[in-house]
Design a protein around this motif. Structure first.
Motif, PDB file in Angstrom:
ATOM      1  N   TRP A 104     -67.199  13.102 -25.448  1.00  0.00           N
ATOM      2  CA  TRP A 104     -66.711  13.106 -26.460  1.00  0.00           C
ATOM      3  C   TRP A 104     -66.019  14.173 -26.990  1.00  0.00           C
ATOM      4  O   TRP A 104     -65.031  13.737 -27.523  1.00  0.00           O
ATOM      5  N   LYS A 105     -66.422  15.331 -27.154  1.00  0.00           N
ATOM      6  CA  LYS A 105     -66.015  16.050 -26.916  1.00  0.00           C
ATOM      7  C   LYS A 105     -64.513  16.054 -26.417  1.00  0.00           C
ATOM      8  O   LYS A 105     -63.246  16.557 -26.839  1.00  0.00           O
ATOM      9  N   ALA A 106     -64.217  15.926 -25.301  1.00  0.00           N
ATOM     10  CA  ALA A 106     -63.920  16.030 -24.133  1.00  0.00           C
ATOM     11  C   ALA A 106     -62.388  15.135 -24.688  1.00  0.00           C
ATOM     12  O   ALA A 106     -61.467  15.081 -24.808  1.00  0.00           O
ATOM     13  N   ASP A 107     -63.052  13.934 -24.996  1.00  0.00           N
ATOM     14  CA  ASP A 107     -62.112  12.368 -25.537  1.00  0.00           C
ATOM     15  C   ASP A 107     -61.822  12.433 -26.207  1.00  0.00           C
ATOM     16  O   ASP A 107     -60.711  12.480 -26.593  1.00  0.00           O
ATOM     17  N   ALA A 108     -62.773  13.225 -27.522  1.00  0.00           N
ATOM     18  CA  ALA A 108     -62.184  13.578 -28.577  1.00  0.00           C
ATOM     19  C   ALA A 108     -60.458  15.075 -28.934  1.00  0.00           C
ATOM     20  O   ALA A 108     -59.537  14.390 -29.464  1.00  0.00           O
ATOM     21  N   LEU A 109     -60.987  15.459 -28.125  1.00  0.00           N
ATOM     22  CA  LEU A 109     -59.244  16.953 -27.652  1.00  0.00           C
ATOM     23  C   LEU A 109     -58.740  16.225 -27.074  1.00  0.00           C
ATOM     24  O   LEU A 109     -57.059  16.484 -27.220  1.00  0.00           O
ATOM     25  N   LEU A 110     -58.738  15.541 -26.208  1.00  0.00           N
ATOM     26  CA  LEU A 110     -57.762  14.613 -25.416  1.00  0.00           C
ATOM     27  C   LEU A 110     -56.827  13.654 -26.513  1.00  0.00           C
ATOM     28  O   LEU A 110     -55.626  13.464 -27.096  1.00  0.00           O
ATOM     29  N   PHE A 111     -57.904  12.970 -27.290  1.00  0.00           N
ATOM     30  CA  PHE A 111     -57.323  11.905 -28.281  1.00  0.00           C
ATOM     31  C   PHE A 111     -56.181  12.790 -29.093  1.00  0.00           C
ATOM     32  O   PHE A 111     -55.190  12.646 -29.390  1.00  0.00           O
ATOM     33  N   ARG A 112     -56.633  14.067 -29.678  1.00  0.00           N
ATOM     34  CA  ARG A 112     -55.932  14.547 -30.225  1.00  0.00           C
ATOM     35  C   ARG A 112     -54.676  15.359 -30.015  1.00  0.00           C
ATOM     36  O   ARG A 112     -53.495  15.199 -30.564  1.00  0.00           O
ATOM     37  N   SER A 113     -54.626  15.958 -28.912  1.00  0.00           N
ATOM     38  CA  SER A 113     -53.295  16.230 -27.756  1.00  0.00           C
ATOM     39  C   SER A 113     -52.409  15.134 -27.835  1.00  0.00           C
ATOM     40  O   SER A 113     -50.955  15.931 -28.659  1.00  0.00           O
ATOM     41  N   ARG A 114     -53.279  14.091 -27.849  1.00  0.00           N
ATOM     42  CA  ARG A 114     -52.163  13.018 -26.938  1.00  0.00           C
ATOM     43  C   ARG A 114     -51.467  12.504 -28.768  1.00  0.00           C
ATOM     44  O   ARG A 114     -50.417  12.336 -28.606  1.00  0.00           O
ATOM     45  N   LEU A 115     -52.620  12.538 -29.507  1.00  0.00           N
ATOM     46  CA  LEU A 115     -51.703  12.226 -30.647  1.00  0.00           C
ATOM     47  C   LEU A 115     -50.507  13.407 -31.421  1.00  0.00           C
ATOM     48  O   LEU A 115     -49.574  12.383 -32.380  1.00  0.00           O
ATOM     49  N   VAL A 116     -51.138  14.479 -31.210  1.00  0.00           N
ATOM     50  CA  VAL A 116     -49.935  15.558 -31.288  1.00  0.00           C
ATOM     51  C   VAL A 116     -48.207  15.521 -30.796  1.00  0.00           C
ATOM     52  O   VAL A 116     -47.489  15.758 -31.834  1.00  0.00           O
ATOM     53  N   ARG A 117     -48.307  15.358 -29.773  1.00  0.00           N
ATOM     54  CA  ARG A 117     -47.473  15.256 -28.925  1.00  0.00           C
ATOM     55  C   ARG A 117     -46.763  14.205 -29.208  1.00  0.00           C
ATOM     56  O   ARG A 117     -45.378  13.472 -28.939  1.00  0.00           O
ATOM     57  N   GLU A 118     -47.303  12.607 -29.558  1.00  0.00           N
ATOM     58  CA  GLU A 118     -47.180  11.565 -30.315  1.00  0.00           C
ATOM     59  C   GLU A 118     -46.148  11.624 -31.347  1.00  0.00           C
ATOM     60  O   GLU A 118     -45.395  11.875 -31.255  1.00  0.00           O
ATOM     61  N   ALA A 119     -46.543  12.508 -31.772  1.00  0.00           N
ATOM     62  CA  ALA A 119     -46.279  12.840 -33.986  1.00  0.00           C
ATOM     63  C   ALA A 119     -45.894  13.689 -33.688  1.00  0.00           C
ATOM     64  O   ALA A 119     -43.920  13.603 -33.905  1.00  0.00           O
ATOM     65  N   LEU A 120     -45.558  14.549 -33.424  1.00  0.00           N
ATOM     66  CA  LEU A 120     -44.723  15.877 -33.594  1.00  0.00           C
ATOM     67  C   LEU A 120     -43.358  16.550 -32.385  1.00  0.00           C
ATOM     68  O   LEU A 120     -42.559  16.793 -32.538  1.00  0.00           O
ATOM     69  N   GLY A 121     -43.473  15.734 -31.321  1.00  0.00           N
ATOM     70  CA  GLY A 121     -42.648  15.881 -29.885  1.00  0.00           C
ATOM     71  C   GLY A 121     -42.344  17.473 -29.439  1.00  0.00           C
ATOM     72  O   GLY A 121     -43.601  17.984 -28.936  1.00  0.00           O
ATOM     73  N   SER A 122     -41.061  17.871 -30.183  1.00  0.00           N
ATOM     74  CA  SER A 122     -41.065  19.114 -28.991  1.00  0.00           C
ATOM     75  C   SER A 122     -42.138  20.213 -30.104  1.00  0.00           C
ATOM     76  O   SER A 122     -42.119  22.120 -29.997  1.00  0.00           O
ATOM     77  N   GLU A 123     -42.315  20.063 -31.452  1.00  0.00           N
ATOM     78  CA  GLU A 123     -43.075  20.872 -31.631  1.00  0.00           C
ATOM     79  C   GLU A 123     -44.345  20.849 -31.531  1.00  0.00           C
ATOM     80  O   GLU A 123     -45.400  21.601 -32.330  1.00  0.00           O
ATOM     81  N   ALA A 124     -44.986  20.048 -30.706  1.00  0.00           N
ATOM     82  CA  ALA A 124     -46.272  19.826 -30.532  1.00  0.00           C
ATOM     83  C   ALA A 124     -46.937  21.353 -29.942  1.00  0.00           C
ATOM     84  O   ALA A 124     -48.512  21.362 -30.238  1.00  0.00           O
ATOM     85  N   ASP A 125     -46.569  21.656 -29.018  1.00  0.00           N
ATOM     86  CA  ASP A 125     -47.086  22.823 -28.726  1.00  0.00           C
ATOM     87  C   ASP A 125     -47.426  23.893 -29.421  1.00  0.00           C
ATOM     88  O   ASP A 125     -48.646  23.885 -29.622  1.00  0.00           O
ATOM     89  N   SER A 126     -46.271  23.939 -30.713  1.00  0.00           N
ATOM     90  CA  SER A 126     -47.464  25.612 -31.183  1.00  0.00           C
ATOM     91  C   SER A 126     -48.146  23.815 -32.428  1.00  0.00           C
ATOM     92  O   SER A 126     -49.670  24.967 -33.384  1.00  0.00           O
TER      93      SER A 126
ATOM     94  N   ARG B  64     -71.411  14.776 -36.698  1.00  0.00           N
ATOM     95  CA  ARG B  64     -70.575  14.692 -38.205  1.00  0.00           C
ATOM     96  C   ARG B  64     -69.685  15.433 -38.842  1.00  0.00           C
ATOM     97  O   ARG B  64     -67.984  15.499 -38.652  1.00  0.00           O
ATOM     98  N   ASP B  65     -70.066  16.773 -39.559  1.00  0.00           N
ATOM     99  CA  ASP B  65     -69.255  17.924 -40.115  1.00  0.00           C
ATOM    100  C   ASP B  65     -68.304  18.464 -38.621  1.00  0.00           C
ATOM    101  O   ASP B  65     -67.099  18.485 -39.832  1.00  0.00           O
ATOM    102  N   TRP B  66     -68.456  17.766 -37.681  1.00  0.00           N
ATOM    103  CA  TRP B  66     -67.561  18.723 -36.827  1.00  0.00           C
ATOM    104  C   TRP B  66     -66.180  17.167 -36.249  1.00  0.00           C
ATOM    105  O   TRP B  66     -64.761  18.268 -36.836  1.00  0.00           O
ATOM    106  N   SER B  67     -66.084  16.303 -36.490  1.00  0.00           N
ATOM    107  CA  SER B  67     -65.451  14.950 -36.121  1.00  0.00           C
ATOM    108  C   SER B  67     -64.512  14.707 -37.609  1.00  0.00           C
ATOM    109  O   SER B  67     -63.214  15.432 -37.445  1.00  0.00           O
ATOM    110  N   LEU B  68     -65.190  15.782 -38.534  1.00  0.00           N
ATOM    111  CA  LEU B  68     -63.801  15.855 -39.532  1.00  0.00           C
ATOM    112  C   LEU B  68     -63.683  16.215 -39.680  1.00  0.00           C
ATOM    113  O   LEU B  68     -62.609  16.322 -40.309  1.00  0.00           O
ATOM    114  N   ALA B  69     -63.518  18.090 -39.522  1.00  0.00           N
ATOM    115  CA  ALA B  69     -63.451  19.120 -39.624  1.00  0.00           C
ATOM    116  C   ALA B  69     -62.159  18.887 -38.638  1.00  0.00           C
ATOM    117  O   ALA B  69     -60.818  19.408 -38.699  1.00  0.00           O
TER     118      ALA B  69
END
Length: 551
Positions: free
Chosen positions: A375-397, A425-430
């Motif tokens: 779950w943790k690995a999937d959540a972090l992968l989801f985060r990375s994909r969403l950031v790259r999708e939303a921010l493009g060149s700003e994603a790395d920072s 729950r608190d970790w996922s919310l944060a």
């Protein structure tokens, strides 16, 4: 260094004090006793390095004192100062290890020379004692580690396993008749701060304590050995040979001993029985996987077996394989909820998404460390994909900023001693909150927020809108908002809000049934007199006159 003067005559004790150059001999404390019995009490209490004593005293003579010192305070050096030129006294002094026999009256050179020899002898022996003690401490530190290395080699070093076994059986660590074995892993938790604090934050000391407690239940009779396993991550392993009694009963007794000492109970991953030592590598893997698959929602289970079967039934175990308890929840089941909550940035939506996840975990009845790692690995992968999708060149920072947040607010350990759905729950919310914030802040920087601020004012003009509140909501500074309103509308922020309110008031004044006080409240002015003042300033006439012209 301390010295003791023993004589039943006070004047002799005073003379010795004056004649000896104590500072030159680095003696900084001088004690006195009037007889042998009193001297023994002082030696027991203060442990002087040197005793200067008389031979003929009431209540404990010199020979008795020398005999006691030789037997019970062997490191103490003594010098005899006597008024009797008696060969037997001299012989007794030499026999008991005395440094010198000095006749009264005392000469300064003679007694200082004797004290110098005594101090030198004491220092030499003390250095030798310290050296032996350091060697002993070092040996005691090395021997357990050496034994642990040999035991670990049985598991992960097949080339040297046979030689290690010969040494271990020769030293009596492993029973010579061991033919079958089970391997047990004790669950460790490097993040258990309350327990670690009791050991000054020293994990090694904690492991040492747990190993010692386990071995108290294994050594008598010779059932097995607990040790720190050195072949991978920090682990405590137990090898049981020729196991016959119920494993659950044995582990329960060990766990009760751990609880009495540490006020914590541990989890134990238990392998199936196998040939010793050939099956140990497979047994260690089996025990580790059993701990990863334990159902964290079953808090009362501390013994974890790989599968239900005759072997476990014979051991008296309860089945703890979670795969039979329900359908595991996949991250894909909630991923879209998380995405919508993050993109919206709505606090209630974020909280609901986090709550829904943990509710589903609890409802389905199965949570394992293995699942949480996934779950943790999937959540972090989801985060990375969403950031790259939303921010493009700003994603790395943005991702670098989020990873810094991870270090400051790490996820709970999936393999800890205890499990809390609330902590996850608190970790996922944060995680979702920080992700939403980072995305929204960078998106706002890429567009002109004033348009959105104007729309917000149009929708919320009856409320008490402050520059600070609006700037905070749109992640910009007060100075930025004030400056842009001046540039685009030629007025400041508060005057713009007033103008919107007055325009809304003009429309409401067309309704003859609404009182001025009602209109004032409806457009955000809580004082009708102040409303009239602002209206007249902007329109050039009072609200009453404006309404009269409309009619």
């Amino acid at each position: 260094m301390k010295a003791l003067i023993v004589d039943d005559e006070a004047r002799v004790r005073k003379a010795v004090r004056l004649l000896v150059d104590w500072e030159a001999h680095q003696i900084d404390e001088i004690l006195e006793a009037g007889n042998g019995n009193e001297a023994i009490q002082l030696i027991r209490k203060d442990k002087p390095a040197l005793v200067i004593m008389d031979m003929m005293m009431e209540s404990g003579n010199g020979i008795e004192l020398m005999t006691w010192v030789n037997e019970f305070a062997g490191s103490t050096k003594f010098i005899v100062v006597s008024g009797h030129n008696d060969f037997d006294f001299v012989r007794q002094t030499v026999r008991h290890g005395g440094i010198d026999y000095i006749l009264k009256p005392i000469e300064a050179d003679m007694i200082n020379h004797a004290v110098s020899k005594a101090v030198a002898a004491w220092r030499s022996e003390e250095e030798e004692r310290s050296h032996r003690q350091r060697q002993s401490i070092r040996l005691n530190e090395i021997k357990p580690i050496y034994g642990e290395k040999l035991l670990s080699a049985l598991i992960d070093d097949p080339i040297n396993a046979e030689a290690s076994l010969r040494r271990l059986t020769g030293d009596g660590i492993i029973a010579k008749d061991a033919e079958t074995s089970r391997l047990i892993l004790v669950q460790t938790d490097s993040g258990n701060n309350p327990l670690l604090q009791r050991f000054g934050g020293d994990n090694e000391l904690l492991y040492y304590a747990i190993v010692n407690i386990c071995n108290e239940f294994l050594h008598q009779p010779n059932k097995g050995i607990a040790f720190r396993y050195w072949g991978g991550p920090p682990e405590i392993a137990i090898i049981l040979w020729n196991p016959e009694e119920s494993i659950v009963e044995l582990i329960s007794r060990i766990n009760q001993g751990i609880y009495r000492t540490l006020q914590f109970r541990m989890h134990f991953g238990i392998s199936t029985a196998g040939a010793f030592p050939g099956q140990l590598p497979a047994q260690r893997t089996e025990a580790a996987e059993t701990l990863l698959r334990r159902n964290l929602l079953r808090h009362e289970d501390y013994c974890h077996f790989p599968a239900a079967g005759e072997d476990n039934k014979a051991a008296g175990s309860r089945e703890s394989n979670p795969s039979v308890s329900g359908t595991p929840l996949n991250f894909a089941d909630v991923q879209e909820d998380w995405r919508m909550a993050v993109i919206s940035g709505n606090p209630e939506g974020l909280s609901d998404a986090a709550q829904h996840w943990t509710h589903e975990l609890s409802r389905r009845g199965v949570v394992t460390p293995q699942m949480l790692n996934s779950w943790k690995a999937d959540a972090l992968l989801f985060r990375s994909r969403l950031v790259r999708e939303a921010l493009g060149s700003e994603a790395d920072s943005a991702l670098a900023e989020l990873e810094l947040d991870d270090k400051q607010h790490p996820a709970p350990l999936p393999s800890g001693y205890s499990f809390s759905l609330f902590a996850w729950r608190d970790w996922s919310l944060a995680l979702m909150r920080s992700l939403s914030r980072v995305i929204l802040v960078r998106q706002i920087k890429e567009r002109n927020p004033i348009t959105d601020i104007v729309k917000y004012i149009e929708q919320n003009y009856p409320s008490d809108l402050s520059l600070q509140e609006v700037a905070g909501k749109f992640y910009v500074s007060r100075e930025y908002v004030s400056r842009r309103f001046k540039q685009e509308y030629g007025i400041n922020f508060s005057d713009y809000i007033s103008s919107v309110r007055i325009e809304k008031a003009k429309l409401l004044l067309q309704n003859p049934h609404l009182k001025l006080s009602q209109i004032s409240e409806m457009v955000g002015f809580h004082d009708v007199k102040y409303f009239s003042k602002v209206f007249k300033k902007q329109v050039g006439q009072t609200p009453k006159d404006y309404r009269a012209e409309l009619n």
